[in-house]
Scaffold this active site. Structure first.
Site, PDB file in Angstrom:
ATOM      1  N   ASP A  30      -6.672  -8.092  13.077  1.00  0.00           N
ATOM      2  CA  ASP A  30      -6.024  -7.200  12.109  1.00  0.00           C
ATOM      3  C   ASP A  30      -4.518  -7.389  12.269  1.00  0.00           C
ATOM      4  OD1 ASP A  30      -7.170  -4.211  10.725  1.00  0.00           O
ATOM      5  OD2 ASP A  30      -5.037  -4.747  10.710  1.00  0.00           O
ATOM      6  N   ASP A  57      -2.642 -12.388  11.495  1.00  0.00           N
ATOM      7  CA  ASP A  57      -2.959 -12.439  10.078  1.00  0.00           C
ATOM      8  C   ASP A  57      -4.099 -13.424   9.814  1.00  0.00           C
ATOM      9  OD1 ASP A  57      -1.073 -11.623   7.424  1.00  0.00           O
ATOM     10  OD2 ASP A  57      -2.645 -13.122   7.140  1.00  0.00           O
ATOM     11  N   SER A 123     -16.201  -4.490  -4.464  1.00  0.00           N
ATOM     12  CA  SER A 123     -15.978  -3.114  -4.911  1.00  0.00           C
ATOM     13  C   SER A 123     -16.681  -2.873  -6.241  1.00  0.00           C
ATOM     14  CB  SER A 123     -14.471  -2.911  -5.100  1.00  0.00           C
ATOM     15  OG  SER A 123     -14.212  -1.739  -5.832  1.00  0.00           O
ATOM     16  N   ALA A 124     -17.042  -1.625  -6.456  1.00  0.00           N
ATOM     17  CA  ALA A 124     -17.608  -1.244  -7.752  1.00  0.00           C
ATOM     18  C   ALA A 124     -16.614  -1.458  -8.877  1.00  0.00           C
ATOM     19  CB  ALA A 124     -18.019   0.227  -7.718  1.00  0.00           C
ATOM     20  N   TYR A 147      -5.806  -5.937  -8.366  1.00  0.00           N
ATOM     21  CA  TYR A 147      -6.695  -5.706  -7.220  1.00  0.00           C
ATOM     22  C   TYR A 147      -8.136  -6.067  -7.571  1.00  0.00           C
ATOM     23  CZ  TYR A 147      -9.834  -3.186  -4.104  1.00  0.00           C
ATOM     24  OH  TYR A 147     -10.879  -2.857  -3.264  1.00  0.00           O
ATOM     25  N   LYS A 151     -10.923  -9.225  -6.265  1.00  0.00           N
ATOM     26  CA  LYS A 151     -12.335  -9.092  -5.850  1.00  0.00           C
ATOM     27  C   LYS A 151     -13.217 -10.002  -6.698  1.00  0.00           C
ATOM     28  CE  LYS A 151     -11.650  -6.113  -2.604  1.00  0.00           C
ATOM     29  NZ  LYS A 151     -11.730  -6.581  -1.219  1.00  0.00           N
ATOM     30  N   ARG A 229     -18.073  10.308  -9.549  1.00  0.00           N
ATOM     31  CA  ARG A 229     -18.143   9.085  -8.747  1.00  0.00           C
ATOM     32  C   ARG A 229     -19.306   9.175  -7.765  1.00  0.00           C
ATOM     33  NH1 ARG A 229     -14.925   8.318 -12.022  1.00  0.00           N
ATOM     34  NH2 ARG A 229     -12.870   7.359 -11.933  1.00  0.00           N
ATOM     35  N   ARG A 290      -5.659  10.313 -15.299  1.00  0.00           N
ATOM     36  CA  ARG A 290      -4.897   9.237 -14.659  1.00  0.00           C
ATOM     37  C   ARG A 290      -5.166   7.934 -15.421  1.00  0.00           C
ATOM     38  NH1 ARG A 290      -6.181   8.209  -8.355  1.00  0.00           N
ATOM     39  NH2 ARG A 290      -8.165   7.543  -9.247  1.00  0.00           N
ATOM     40  N   ASP A 293      -8.470   5.410 -15.343  1.00  0.00           N
ATOM     41  CA  ASP A 293      -9.689   6.030 -14.798  1.00  0.00           C
ATOM     42  C   ASP A 293     -10.838   5.986 -15.803  1.00  0.00           C
ATOM     43  OD1 ASP A 293      -8.846   6.630 -12.291  1.00  0.00           O
ATOM     44  OD2 ASP A 293      -8.704   8.806 -12.591  1.00  0.00           O
TER      45      ASP A 293
HETATM   46  P1  NAD Z   1      -7.996  -0.545   5.060  1.00  0.00           P
HETATM   47  O1  NAD Z   1      -6.675  -0.845   4.467  1.00  0.00           O
HETATM   48  O2  NAD Z   1      -8.169   0.706   5.822  1.00  0.00           O
HETATM   49  O3  NAD Z   1      -8.441  -1.762   6.002  1.00  0.00           O
HETATM   50  C1  NAD Z   1      -8.063  -3.089   5.765  1.00  0.00           C
HETATM   51  C2  NAD Z   1      -7.485  -3.629   7.084  1.00  0.00           C
HETATM   52  O4  NAD Z   1      -7.120  -4.996   6.892  1.00  0.00           O
HETATM   53  C3  NAD Z   1      -6.231  -2.893   7.529  1.00  0.00           C
HETATM   54  O5  NAD Z   1      -6.414  -2.501   8.887  1.00  0.00           O
HETATM   55  C4  NAD Z   1      -5.105  -3.921   7.400  1.00  0.00           C
HETATM   56  O6  NAD Z   1      -4.137  -3.764   8.409  1.00  0.00           O
HETATM   57  C5  NAD Z   1      -5.863  -5.228   7.519  1.00  0.00           C
HETATM   58  N1  NAD Z   1      -5.305  -6.390   6.815  1.00  0.00           N
HETATM   59  C6  NAD Z   1      -4.895  -6.484   5.521  1.00  0.00           C
HETATM   60  N2  NAD Z   1      -4.520  -7.755   5.255  1.00  0.00           N
HETATM   61  C7  NAD Z   1      -4.705  -8.467   6.391  1.00  0.00           C
HETATM   62  C8  NAD Z   1      -4.516  -9.830   6.747  1.00  0.00           C
HETATM   63  N3  NAD Z   1      -4.052 -10.724   5.882  1.00  0.00           N
HETATM   64  N4  NAD Z   1      -4.816 -10.214   8.014  1.00  0.00           N
HETATM   65  C9  NAD Z   1      -5.289  -9.326   8.908  1.00  0.00           C
HETATM   66  N5  NAD Z   1      -5.489  -8.029   8.632  1.00  0.00           N
HETATM   67  C10 NAD Z   1      -5.200  -7.613   7.394  1.00  0.00           C
HETATM   68  O7  NAD Z   1      -9.068  -0.644   3.880  1.00  0.00           O
HETATM   69  P2  NAD Z   1     -10.592  -0.205   3.859  1.00  0.00           P
HETATM   70  O8  NAD Z   1     -10.713   1.010   3.029  1.00  0.00           O
HETATM   71  O9  NAD Z   1     -11.142  -0.220   5.236  1.00  0.00           O
HETATM   72  O10 NAD Z   1     -11.182  -1.397   3.000  1.00  0.00           O
HETATM   73  C11 NAD Z   1     -11.754  -2.549   3.610  1.00  0.00           C
HETATM   74  C12 NAD Z   1     -12.140  -3.527   2.517  1.00  0.00           C
HETATM   75  O11 NAD Z   1     -13.041  -2.893   1.615  1.00  0.00           O
HETATM   76  C13 NAD Z   1     -10.969  -4.005   1.655  1.00  0.00           C
HETATM   77  O12 NAD Z   1     -11.165  -5.372   1.353  1.00  0.00           O
HETATM   78  C14 NAD Z   1     -11.081  -3.169   0.405  1.00  0.00           C
HETATM   79  O13 NAD Z   1     -10.543  -3.824  -0.727  1.00  0.00           O
HETATM   80  C15 NAD Z   1     -12.583  -2.999   0.284  1.00  0.00           C
HETATM   81  N6  NAD Z   1     -12.983  -1.791  -0.484  1.00  0.00           N
HETATM   82  C16 NAD Z   1     -12.528  -0.566  -0.088  1.00  0.00           C
HETATM   83  C17 NAD Z   1     -12.878   0.575  -0.834  1.00  0.00           C
HETATM   84  C18 NAD Z   1     -12.363   1.940  -0.446  1.00  0.00           C
HETATM   85  O14 NAD Z   1     -12.458   2.855  -1.277  1.00  0.00           O
HETATM   86  N7  NAD Z   1     -11.851   2.152   0.767  1.00  0.00           N
HETATM   87  C19 NAD Z   1     -13.712   0.456  -1.952  1.00  0.00           C
HETATM   88  C20 NAD Z   1     -14.176  -0.812  -2.305  1.00  0.00           C
HETATM   89  C21 NAD Z   1     -13.805  -1.931  -1.547  1.00  0.00           C
HETATM   90  N1  UFG Z   2      -8.757  12.233  -8.465  1.00  0.00           N
HETATM   91  C1  UFG Z   2      -8.110  13.405  -8.774  1.00  0.00           C
HETATM   92  N2  UFG Z   2      -6.968  13.720  -8.089  1.00  0.00           N
HETATM   93  C2  UFG Z   2      -6.451  12.914  -7.119  1.00  0.00           C
HETATM   94  C3  UFG Z   2      -7.126  11.710  -6.817  1.00  0.00           C
HETATM   95  C4  UFG Z   2      -8.276  11.397  -7.520  1.00  0.00           C
HETATM   96  O1  UFG Z   2      -8.546  14.162  -9.659  1.00  0.00           O
HETATM   97  O2  UFG Z   2      -5.398  13.246  -6.555  1.00  0.00           O
HETATM   98  C5  UFG Z   2     -10.017  11.911  -9.188  1.00  0.00           C
HETATM   99  C6  UFG Z   2      -9.940  10.627  -9.989  1.00  0.00           C
HETATM  100  O3  UFG Z   2      -9.416  10.875 -11.266  1.00  0.00           O
HETATM  101  C7  UFG Z   2     -11.404  10.183  -9.992  1.00  0.00           C
HETATM  102  C8  UFG Z   2     -11.923  10.691  -8.637  1.00  0.00           C
HETATM  103  O4  UFG Z   2     -11.017  11.706  -8.219  1.00  0.00           O
HETATM  104  O5  UFG Z   2     -12.117  10.864 -11.007  1.00  0.00           O
HETATM  105  C9  UFG Z   2     -11.976   9.604  -7.568  1.00  0.00           C
HETATM  106  O6  UFG Z   2     -10.716   8.978  -7.483  1.00  0.00           O
HETATM  107  P1  UFG Z   2     -10.334   7.984  -6.280  1.00  0.00           P
HETATM  108  O7  UFG Z   2      -8.923   7.553  -6.487  1.00  0.00           O
HETATM  109  O8  UFG Z   2     -10.670   8.613  -4.971  1.00  0.00           O
HETATM  110  O9  UFG Z   2     -11.354   6.783  -6.473  1.00  0.00           O
HETATM  111  P2  UFG Z   2     -11.559   5.807  -7.717  1.00  0.00           P
HETATM  112  O10 UFG Z   2     -12.983   5.941  -8.125  1.00  0.00           O
HETATM  113  O11 UFG Z   2     -10.528   5.968  -8.741  1.00  0.00           O
HETATM  114  O12 UFG Z   2     -11.271   4.395  -7.036  1.00  0.00           O
HETATM  115  C10 UFG Z   2     -12.050   3.919  -5.956  1.00  0.00           C
HETATM  116  C11 UFG Z   2     -11.218   2.992  -5.057  1.00  0.00           C
HETATM  117  C12 UFG Z   2     -10.804   1.772  -5.831  1.00  0.00           C
HETATM  118  C13 UFG Z   2     -11.984   1.119  -6.447  1.00  0.00           C
HETATM  119  C14 UFG Z   2     -12.769   2.118  -7.291  1.00  0.00           C
HETATM  120  C15 UFG Z   2     -14.020   1.539  -7.849  1.00  0.00           C
HETATM  121  O13 UFG Z   2     -10.073   3.652  -4.610  1.00  0.00           O
HETATM  122  O14 UFG Z   2     -10.231   0.846  -4.914  1.00  0.00           O
HETATM  123  O15 UFG Z   2     -13.131   3.232  -6.466  1.00  0.00           O
HETATM  124  O16 UFG Z   2     -14.830   1.154  -6.804  1.00  0.00           O
HETATM  125  F1  UFG Z   2     -11.560   0.103  -7.229  1.00  0.00           F
END
Ligand code: NAD
Ligand code: UFG
Length: 332
Positions: A30, A57, A123-124, A147, A151, A229, A290, A293
């Site tokens: 990381d 990295d 991701s969805a 973003y 994906k 969601r 937003r 959305d």
């Molecule tokens: P996060 O940011 O908490 O974790 C990602 C980690 O990767 C971080 O610790 C960051 O420091 C590290 N990182 C980033 N670029 C790097 C690089 N080039 N080399 C080494 N380390 C690096 O995110 P998360 O929520 O744990 O998400 C993990 C994965 O899942 C991501 O690819 C994200 O796009 C995907 N994802 C997350 C969500 C969500 O809602 N959290 C939803 C769908 C997909």
């Molecule tokens: N929301 C609010 N207020 C806030 C934040 C969010 O009302 O301050 C609402 C949003 O409008 C949405 C719901 O809460 O209806 C969820 O929002 P999030 O931002 O938590 O999540 P999203 O579904 O928008 O997005 C997430 C991830 C994205 C990913 C997407 C689809 O953050 O990375 O799911 O998988 F692309």
């Protein structure tokens, strides 16, 4: 040994715990761009043994070679990447560079070392505005922002790479909305600055760091007008990775799974459940929708259940309680 890239982040750290519980050894790389080094200590407390960590990295091929040389790696779980939708619109070059080049570097070095099994965090978001609910894995894909496009592009790259070498086994996991935290309260979601996502925002309101929640839109075509969601407990999501890894061990080629619960909750349902758990600490106001959305998004979890034996177990209350516990612990 399983290499977790981005293993100190939110989902990677919880997956490290589930892998250790399932008897796997893990090694983490990381660059700390979105995580803190103290997660290593926390993981060691939870797991009860040392955790091997490399700060660096994933684009650094020399470092990757050293990691593969020093460890007997049998599979890679690739969590590392940037993930903020809004930021990706402002900084597309950084997003394409980091997300795509880190993946390519890993695939190159895996090839050099003959490592065959790869799990990718998709991701969805790749479903865009889906034509109907629930969302099945064979629905059309599209992306509405850089973003999401990283994906989608990576999914395509993985398909090409697996097509060229069918001894590779690749699981593309499309996550729905992970929330919640490990029951210890030691690890959880800890975003920098003001959170964009719903649950981290709610926990910061509950602990007084933010004044109130803005609910983005109350005129959607949903049960109560607020967005719906598929929220999945991060520990369930983590377990889904263990199941996917076991699937890869049967050499299935390239497989794609939704990781969700199949149940959609509205923003108001989340806030109301959270308020039951924390004692009515979360004030909210309705605000305009937003940009970007969608109204509703939830998975069909059938394929993962049938082929992986994966079924999310935690309730919404568990998700709210554990998120709140982590946030309170983090105040100290
Ligand atoms: P996060 O940011 O908490 O974790 C990602 C980690 O990767 C971080 O610790 C960051 O420091 C590290 N990182 C980033 N670029 C790097 C690089 N080039 N080399 C080494 N380390 C690096 O995110 P998360 O929520 O744990 O998400 C993990 C994965 O899942 C991501 O690819 C994200 O796009 C995907 N994802 C997350 C969500 C969500 O809602 N959290 C939803 C769908 C997909
Ligand atoms: N929301 C609010 N207020 C806030 C934040 C969010 O009302 O301050 C609402 C949003 O409008 C949405 C719901 O809460 O209806 C969820 O929002 P999030 O931002 O938590 O999540 P999203 O579904 O928008 O997005 C997430 C991830 C994205 C990913 C997407 C689809 O953050 O990375 O799911 O998988 F692309």
């Amino acid at each position: 040994m399983i290499l977790l890239t981005g293993g100190l982040g939110y989902i990677g750290s919880h997956t490290a715990v589930e892998l250790a519980e399932a008897g796997y050894d893990v090694v983490i790389i990381d660059n700390l761009s979105n995580s803190k080094i103290d997660v290593v200590d926390k993981l060691e407390q939870i797991i009860g043994s040392p955790v091997k960590f490399y700060k660096g990295d994933c684009q650094d091929e020399e470092l990757l070679r050293r990691i593969f040389m020093e460890n007997d790696i049998t599979a890679v779980m690739h969590f590392a990447g940037y993930k903020a939708v809004g930021e990706s619109v402002e900084k597309p070059i950084e997003y394409y560079d980091n997300n795509i080049n880190a993946t390519l570097a890993l695939l190159k070095v895996m090839k050099e070392f003959g490592v065959k099994n790869f799990v990718f965090s998709s991701s969805a978001t790749v479903y865009g505005r889906a034509k109907s609910m629930p969302i099945y894995e064979d629905f059309e894909v599209s992306a509405a922002n850089p973003y999401g496009r990283t994906k989608l592009f990576i999914e395509e790259i993985l398909k090409d790479v697996q097509h060229a070498d069918n001894s590779l086994n690749i699981a593309i996991l499309r996550y729905f909305n992970p929330i919640g935290a490990h029951k210890s309260g030691l690890i959880g979601e800890d975003p920098n600055g003001i959170p964009n996502n719903l649950m981290p925002y709610i926990t910061k309101v509950a602990t007084g760091k933010l004044d109130h929640l803005n609910i983005f839109g109350n005129d959607y075509d949903t049960k109560d007008g607020t967005g719906v969601r598929d929220y999945i407990h991060v520990c369930d999501l983590a377990l889904g990775h263990v199941k996917a890894l076991k699937k890869l061990e049967t050499a299935p080629g390239l497989v794609i799974y939704n990781l969700g619960t199949g149940t959609g909750y509205s923003v108001l349902e989340i806030v109301n459940t959270f308020n039951e758990v924390c004692g009515n600490l979360v004030k909210y106001e309705f605000a305009p929708r937003r940009a970007g959305d969608i109204d509703v998004c939830y998975a069909s979890p059938e394929k993962a259940e049938k082929e992986l034996g994966f079924k999310a177990q935690h309730t919404l209350k568990d998700m709210c309680e554990s998120s709140y516990k982590f946030e309170k612990n983090n105040l100290k």
